[in-house]
Structures are given as C-alpha cells and as structure tokens.
Motif scaffolding. Structure first.
Motif, PDB file in Angstrom:
ATOM      1  N   LEU A  89      -4.547 -72.542 -44.084  1.00  0.00           N
ATOM      2  CA  LEU A  89      -5.745 -71.381 -45.062  1.00  0.00           C
ATOM      3  C   LEU A  89      -6.781 -72.346 -44.718  1.00  0.00           C
ATOM      4  CD1 LEU A  89      -2.352 -72.130 -47.909  1.00  0.00           C
ATOM      5  CD2 LEU A  89      -3.804 -69.811 -46.883  1.00  0.00           C
ATOM      6  N   TYR A  90      -7.873 -72.114 -45.357  1.00  0.00           N
ATOM      7  CA  TYR A  90      -8.705 -72.476 -45.451  1.00  0.00           C
ATOM      8  C   TYR A  90      -9.349 -72.468 -47.169  1.00  0.00           C
ATOM      9  CZ  TYR A  90     -10.795 -70.754 -41.610  1.00  0.00           C
ATOM     10  OH  TYR A  90     -11.110 -70.207 -40.069  1.00  0.00           O
ATOM     11  N   ARG A  91      -8.649 -72.004 -47.823  1.00  0.00           N
ATOM     12  CA  ARG A  91      -8.727 -72.268 -49.172  1.00  0.00           C
ATOM     13  C   ARG A  91      -7.025 -72.933 -49.751  1.00  0.00           C
ATOM     14  NH1 ARG A  91     -11.482 -72.726 -54.174  1.00  0.00           N
ATOM     15  NH2 ARG A  91     -13.373 -71.777 -52.885  1.00  0.00           N
ATOM     16  N   SER A 118      -8.435 -75.623 -57.945  1.00  0.00           N
ATOM     17  CA  SER A 118      -8.255 -74.496 -56.566  1.00  0.00           C
ATOM     18  C   SER A 118      -9.049 -75.333 -55.207  1.00  0.00           C
ATOM     19  CB  SER A 118      -9.183 -72.912 -56.760  1.00  0.00           C
ATOM     20  OG  SER A 118      -9.311 -71.879 -55.352  1.00  0.00           O
ATOM     21  N   LEU A 119      -9.220 -75.272 -53.623  1.00  0.00           N
ATOM     22  CA  LEU A 119     -10.303 -75.728 -53.473  1.00  0.00           C
ATOM     23  C   LEU A 119     -10.397 -75.125 -51.646  1.00  0.00           C
ATOM     24  CD1 LEU A 119     -11.782 -78.887 -53.445  1.00  0.00           C
ATOM     25  CD2 LEU A 119      -9.656 -79.538 -51.815  1.00  0.00           C
ATOM     26  N   HIS A 166      -9.968 -82.697 -46.323  1.00  0.00           N
ATOM     27  CA  HIS A 166      -8.941 -81.601 -45.202  1.00  0.00           C
ATOM     28  C   HIS A 166      -9.203 -80.156 -44.929  1.00  0.00           C
ATOM     29  CE1 HIS A 166      -6.118 -81.564 -41.559  1.00  0.00           C
ATOM     30  NE2 HIS A 166      -5.489 -80.517 -42.673  1.00  0.00           N
ATOM     31  N   ALA A 167     -11.013 -79.730 -45.937  1.00  0.00           N
ATOM     32  CA  ALA A 167     -11.523 -78.866 -44.782  1.00  0.00           C
ATOM     33  C   ALA A 167     -11.102 -78.316 -43.344  1.00  0.00           C
ATOM     34  CB  ALA A 167     -12.610 -78.623 -45.788  1.00  0.00           C
ATOM     35  N   PRO A 168     -11.468 -78.825 -42.653  1.00  0.00           N
ATOM     36  CA  PRO A 168     -11.312 -78.847 -40.773  1.00  0.00           C
ATOM     37  C   PRO A 168      -9.831 -78.754 -40.674  1.00  0.00           C
ATOM     38  CG  PRO A 168     -12.553 -80.391 -41.344  1.00  0.00           C
ATOM     39  CD  PRO A 168     -12.676 -80.625 -42.894  1.00  0.00           C
ATOM     40  N   HIS A 235     -20.055 -80.361 -52.935  1.00  0.00           N
ATOM     41  CA  HIS A 235     -21.294 -79.340 -54.009  1.00  0.00           C
ATOM     42  C   HIS A 235     -20.329 -78.326 -54.283  1.00  0.00           C
ATOM     43  CE1 HIS A 235     -25.028 -80.380 -52.545  1.00  0.00           C
ATOM     44  NE2 HIS A 235     -24.943 -80.101 -51.068  1.00  0.00           N
ATOM     45  N   LEU A 236     -19.392 -78.866 -55.287  1.00  0.00           N
ATOM     46  CA  LEU A 236     -18.058 -78.956 -56.204  1.00  0.00           C
ATOM     47  C   LEU A 236     -17.839 -79.239 -57.454  1.00  0.00           C
ATOM     48  CD1 LEU A 236     -15.227 -77.067 -56.107  1.00  0.00           C
ATOM     49  CD2 LEU A 236     -14.473 -79.768 -55.699  1.00  0.00           C
TER      50      LEU A 236
END
Length: 267
Positions: A89-91, A118-119, A166-168, A235-236
């Motif tokens: 998942l990316y989101r 939601s991230l 942990h986006a990547p 930038h959230l």
C-alpha cells in the motif's frame, strides 16, 4: 535561533533509537533486501532535498479528520490505480482509540474516543528518505513531489528506516523502493491525486502547500499517533477533530495494528 537545524550524519541504529518514541507510528519492516543486507556507507546529501526555487512551489495534502469515517476508499483507489499487489500500500488508514467508560451509582461516564488518520507520503520539506539515500534515487521531482528513480535505486532500504511515516517500502517483486509520488503523472495533467478524487466524504485535498494550509484556520501538521512535525516538516495539513485535539501521547493506541503489519514492539 528558531531556524530548523539540519540533521547530522548518523548511524541507522541511532536513528532507530531517536525515531521509535512512545506512541509514534512507525512500521519498520526491513527484510533480506533491506538495510540488513548491505553495508554501504550512508552519505549525507543536502542538495537533493532542499526545496527548489525558481517558481516551483511545495505541494502537500489536506486531511479533514472530522469528515473521515475510516472507510478505506482512498486506500483501495490508490492500490487499484497503481496496480499494487495485495498487502502493498502507498496510503493507509490508522484507527486511533483511547479512553474508557466507567459506571457507578451516579451513572455512566466516558472519556472514550476513536478517530481515523489517512496517511501517505507527506512530501516533506526535509524528507529523511532523500537525506539518507546513497544513490540519489529518492528525490524531489520538478513538481516538488518525492519520488523514486528506479534506474538508481539499489533496494538498500535506508529510506524505509529513515522515514518516520514509513511512506517508502521495498517492493517484493522489483526489490526496489516504491512509494506514493503524489500521483505526479496526474498532477502534471492538471488532475488531482486518485485518493482525493475517490474520497466519498471529501476528507482529502491536495495541491499548493500554502493553499492546503489555508483551507482550515487552525490546520495542524501534528496529530497523534504521528511523530512531531518538526522532524521532517511534512506537507500534511489536518483539520483535527475535538478528540484529536484533546489526545495525549501515550494515552491512546493504534487499534488496527494487524492491518498495518505492526508487531507488538512497533508503533
């Protein structure tokens, strides 16, 4: 004196100790193709992640925590649009809960709360994933969105360890880093990211960071259980619910840990 200090060079063990504070949402999943495999020296690189000038503006996401019901439509739309395998998942959506309900002769009283976050990638001002990448594969593109250059990525996994959100993650098939790129191809065509288009409650928006911040007078980049925004300058911009405003670090918990692949020692 109030300016943000650039992070110094560091060892990965030291970064883990620094980032894994109580209540912080971090999913460390480093496998055979991750940081334990390579012994390459981490090089400090600033020129690739300092915000570009010359008319290019920072981009980010606006999230309405009050509107969000945790339906996961954004998650499914993102995975479908990008053709992601099951479990990749990316989101993600975090379910955060806390408080208690007590009853006695005087009646029932409750401090219980639950809300959803939601991230995806926050395309930070100071992205740690870019900072630690030894090859320059992780970078900000011409749209100021953080993305991966597959021709340069060696799958070392340093970015997965450094990012507090942990986006990547390491793609099991390509053995390379992959992540949300803010739907760069759609943005280049004047469209919005697919997660924004899909949200049935209109809880997500994306665009110029200043415009996103202006959508709510008291928008904040800090909402539990995410780490302090001063670390990477995400930038959230979040319109927080009353429960989120009142939440205290250490007094709530992530309720959907199995869904997020969090072990008992993580989070």
């Amino acid at each position: 004196s109030g300016a943000r200090r650039r992070p110094a060079a560091f060892g990965l063990r030291a970064r883990l100790r620094e980032a894994c504070v109580s209540g912080t949402f971090v999913m460390w999943r480093v496998g055979a193709a991750g940081v334990t495999k390579g012994r390459a020296r981490v090089r400090v690189r600033y020129n690739g992640w300092v915000r570009q000038r010359g008319g290019v503006v920072a981009r980010g996401f606006y999230f309405d925590n009050i509107r969000c019901t945790g339906c996961r439509t954004c998650v499914m739309a993102c995975a479908d649009y990008h053709g992601l395998e099951a479990g990749h998942l990316y989101r993600r959506v975090i379910d955060y809960e806390g408080g208690a309900t007590n009853a006695d002769a005087r009646g029932a009283r409750t401090t219980a709360f639950v809300y959803h976050v939601s991230l995806a990638c926050n395309h930070c001002d100071h992205p740690e994933c870019v900072h630690v990448c030894p090859t320059g594969a992780m970078h900000k593109n011409e749209l100021e969105l953080v993305c991966v250059d597959a021709d340069k990525c060696i799958g070392c996994g340093y970015c997965t360890v450094a990012c507090p959100y942990h986006a990547p993650s390491i793609d099991a098939f390509t053995r390379q880093s992959s992540k949300c790129d803010g739907c760069s191809s759609r943005v280049a065509e004047g469209k919005r990211p697919i997660c924004v288009e899909a949200c049935p409650l209109r809880a997500l928006e994306a665009g110029d960071a200043q415009e996103m911040a202006a959508l709510c007078a008291d928008a904040s980049s800090d909402i539990l259980p995410l780490p302090d925004s001063s670390y990477t300058g995400p930038h959230l911009y979040v319109r927080r619910s009353p429960a989120a405003v009142a939440a205290v670090r250490g007094e709530g918990f992530i309720a959907n840990r199995p869904e997020l692949a969090l072990t008992d020692g993580e989070g």
